[in-house]
Structure formats: structure tokens, C-alpha cells
Design a protein around this motif. Structure first.
Motif, PDB file in Angstrom:
ATOM      1  N   TYR A  93     -45.419  14.727 -25.684  1.00  0.00           N
ATOM      2  CA  TYR A  93     -44.008  14.422 -25.829  1.00  0.00           C
ATOM      3  C   TYR A  93     -43.445  13.843 -24.531  1.00  0.00           C
ATOM      4  CZ  TYR A  93     -39.002  15.254 -26.414  1.00  0.00           C
ATOM      5  OH  TYR A  93     -37.648  15.112 -26.467  1.00  0.00           O
ATOM      6  N   TYR A  94     -43.805  14.477 -23.421  1.00  0.00           N
ATOM      7  CA  TYR A  94     -43.295  14.053 -22.112  1.00  0.00           C
ATOM      8  C   TYR A  94     -43.788  12.661 -21.733  1.00  0.00           C
ATOM      9  CZ  TYR A  94     -42.882  13.743 -17.047  1.00  0.00           C
ATOM     10  OH  TYR A  94     -42.626  13.310 -15.783  1.00  0.00           O
ATOM     11  N   LEU A  95     -45.034  12.353 -22.074  1.00  0.00           N
ATOM     12  CA  LEU A  95     -45.628  11.091 -21.618  1.00  0.00           C
ATOM     13  C   LEU A  95     -45.503   9.959 -22.640  1.00  0.00           C
ATOM     14  CD1 LEU A  95     -48.851  12.625 -20.054  1.00  0.00           C
ATOM     15  CD2 LEU A  95     -46.961  11.604 -18.792  1.00  0.00           C
ATOM     16  N   LYS A  96     -44.743  10.203 -23.698  1.00  0.00           N
ATOM     17  CA  LYS A  96     -44.671   9.273 -24.821  1.00  0.00           C
ATOM     18  C   LYS A  96     -44.444   7.823 -24.392  1.00  0.00           C
ATOM     19  CE  LYS A  96     -44.344  10.470 -29.264  1.00  0.00           C
ATOM     20  NZ  LYS A  96     -43.925  11.566 -30.087  1.00  0.00           N
ATOM     21  N   ASN A  97     -43.360   7.573 -23.653  1.00  0.00           N
ATOM     22  CA  ASN A  97     -43.071   6.188 -23.276  1.00  0.00           C
ATOM     23  C   ASN A  97     -43.262   5.975 -21.781  1.00  0.00           C
ATOM     24  OD1 ASN A  97     -42.266   5.513 -25.976  1.00  0.00           O
ATOM     25  ND2 ASN A  97     -40.438   6.750 -25.587  1.00  0.00           N
TER      26      ASN A  97
END
Lengths: 160, 176
Positions: free
Chosen positions: B160-164
Motif C-alpha cells: 500500500y505504501y509503495l503503490k505509486n
């Protein structure tokens, strides 16, 4: 301790026999490899046990109980979490020491926290890790694992 | 000769120290030898079979096959495979990073990479076997059962944290 060992040998011999039944060559290859690993590790293993047994005799059990026992509370868990995070010792070497500490009055909570942080958090290996994952991600992983390790330690302490 | 002294010198010294302690009734030496002997007997009584099993595991498990099924669309199966794949590994945590790089190259998802990394650190079968021998099956099972959901949660969190964020695993041995 004792029933566990018997169980391990029974399971181990059963697995080797089944493996031998299906593939003799693979089994021989695997067993030989295992013996080779054991030979390679046995002398560092014995060396660390010598050092540990000398230290364990020098440190009185009362002291272990005071700092790592059930009443050491937050201090004991915090101390073991920090020591576990900054040390880099192979896990298989830590287990015999952990088992001796338990016999001498250390609590499961403290020992579990020490083992989990040792396994999951790597301060010494952080520079290497950040080369693969990037500085920020490696930091986040270590911090998340640090808290996860403490949760695991506390829960195990509550169960056992 | 030099190699043997380096490898066994310390052990030999301790054995001599132990024998002398018994002859001259040196209490500290006797206690230390007894503690060591207990630990040694404990070790030798089950560690050999563990390493035989480690060798067998290595001969039987086709590790290469796992790597293909850990991509972003792998879903629950990918998560499960990441956990199982990690259990068949051996060695310290820093040995996992090169494997993570290979997994990344082969298209494993961020979530599965971190699940693998977490489970690699604390669920390897050889390690669990040794843990069982020393600390008992209850301890080992309790730790494993508590650990897996936490690592899956960390996997989702990292995903979730590294999504974009354009997350990359790099290989330091390649760049320079």
C-alpha cells in the motif's frame, strides 16, 4: 526436551527412509550434503558453546532472573529487543544459549523477544539491505519488524 | 596444521582446562565443563539429524519453480507460495536480499517480496527444527502461528505504501 528429541529422530529417520524408497541417488546426495554442512558448522558451534558456558558460570542465576526473568517487565523486554536488533549471530547458535537462559530463570517473553528481534531486525546489515531496497524502504522494514517482533515476544510470553 | 590449530585450538585448550580443573578440584572449571558438557550432549543428540534433513530438502525441492508464481496477479496462491518458498531456504537474513532481487526481476509483487523476506527471516524449516529441539514444539508453533499473519500484514502495508512510489530492488554487485 527429551520427548522432542525422540520425536525428531523418529520423524527424521522416517523421512530419510521414504526419500530412499523413492530415489536412492537423491537421498545419498542429500544426506552427504547435510553431513558436510554439519561438519563445517560443528567447530564454530562448539566454540560458541564453550564461551557461553564460561559466561553462564560467571553470571549468577539471580542476576539472570533479575534482569531477564518474569519480573523484569518492560525493562527486560526492551533490553532484549535492543540487544537482539543490534547483534548479528546465526540463529542456530542462539538456541542453545536461549535454552540455558530459560533453565536459569529467564522468562519466555524476554527470550522470545530476543530471538524474534535477532531474526527479523538487522541493524548491522542495514547498509547492505539499503543497497538492495533503498534507504527509506529498508528503514521502514526494520522498524515495522522491530514492533512486530515485540508483539510476538509479548504474545508468546502471555501464552507460555 | 595451522588450519587445524585455528579450528580446534580453542576446543583443545578448553578440554585440557576441564581435565586439569577436575584433577585439582577447581570449582569454576568443573562448573564450566559441566555446563559445556550438558550443552554439547544436547546439541549432538539432535543437530546431526537436522542437517541431514536440510541436505535432503535441498536435494528434493525444485526452488526455481516457485519464482514464477509470485507476481502481482498471483493472489492468495502467490501469498501462500511466498510463505512456503521462504520456508525451504537456509542461511542468515542478509542472504535473502540477493534472492529478493531475483524474485523482483522475475516479476514478484511488492507484497509477496516482503512476505517472503519476513518469513525467510523467521520460518525457515531447518531453523524451526532446531528451535523445536531446544525450546520445545509449543514455543516454536506459537511463534510461527503468531508470526505469519503479522508478516502478511506487513506485506500488505508495504504494498500500500509503495503503490505509486516507483519501488525498485537493485543489485549492488551489478551497478559498479
Amino acid at each position: 526436551m527429551f520427548p522432542n528429541i525422540i520425536l525428531l529422530w523418529i520423524a527424521g529417520i522416517a523421512i530419510v527412509s521414504i526419500s530412499y524408497y523413492f530415489d536412492k541417488e537423491k537421498t545419498k546426495q542429500g544426506v552427504n550434503k547435510g553431513i558436510k554442512i554439519f561438519k563445517g558448522l560443528s567447530s564454530p558451534f562448539v566454540n560458541i558453546m564453550i564461551i557461553a558456558s564460561i559466561i553462564l558460570v560467571l553470571v549468577p542465576p539471580e542476576m539472570i532472573e533479575q534482569y531477564l526473568g518474569g519480573d523484569s517487565g518492560f525493562f527486560g523486554v526492551g533490553l532484549s529487543a535492543i540487544i537482539g536488533s543490534v547483534t548479528l549471530i546465526p540463529a542456530f547458535i542462539v538456541y542453545p544459549i536461549a535454552s540455558e537462559l530459560l533453565k536459569r530463570g529467564a522468562s519466555y517473553m524476554v527470550i522470545a523477544t530476543f530471538i524474534t528481534t535477532l531474526l527479523m531486525v538487522g541493524v548491522v546489515t542495514y547498509p547492505l539491505e539499503s543497497k538492495y531496497l533503498g534507504k527509506k524502504v529498508a528503514l521502514i522494514r526494520n522498524v515495522l519488524n522491530f514492533f512486530a517482533a515485540i508483539i510476538i515476544g509479548l504474545l508468546i510470553g502471555a501464552i507460555m | 596444521m595451522k588450519k587445524y590449530i585455528k579450528e580446534y585450538g580453542f576446543i583443545l585448550l578448553f578440554v585440557i582446562f576441564g581435565i586439569l580443573s577436575y584433577i585439582y578440584s577447581f570449582a569454576f572449571g568443573i562448573k564450566a565443563s559441566k555446563t559445556f558438557l550438558d550443552m554439547f550432549i544436547e546439541m549432538i543428540s539432535f543437530i546431526p539429524i537436522v542437517f541431514v534433513l536440510v541436505g535432503l530438502l535441498d536435494a528434493w525441492i525444485p526452488k526455481k519453480k516457485f519464482e514464477k508464481y509470485m507476481g502481482p496477479e498471483s493472489g492468495l496462491k502467490g501469498t501462500l507460495l511466498s510463505v512456503i518458498f521462504s520456508m525451504f531456504q537456509a542461511g542468515p537474513l542478509y542472504g535473502a536480499f540477493p534472492i529478493v532481487y531475483i524474485l523482483y526481476k522475475k516479476g514478484a509483487s511488492v507484497k509477496n517480496i516482503f512476505i517472503f523476506l519476513g518469513c525467510f527471516s523467521s520460518l525457515k524449516i531447518p531453523m524451526l527444527t532446531i528451535e523445536t529441539g531446544y525450546l520445545g514444539i509449543e514455543f516454536t508453533l506459537a511463534r510461527a502461528i503468531i508470526t505469519v499473519p503479522l508478516f502478511i500484514a506487513i506485506g500488505y502495508l508495504m504494498d500500500y505504501y509503495l503503490k505509486n512510489k516507483d519501488f525498485k530492488v537493485t543489485d549492488p554487485t551489478e551497478s559498479n
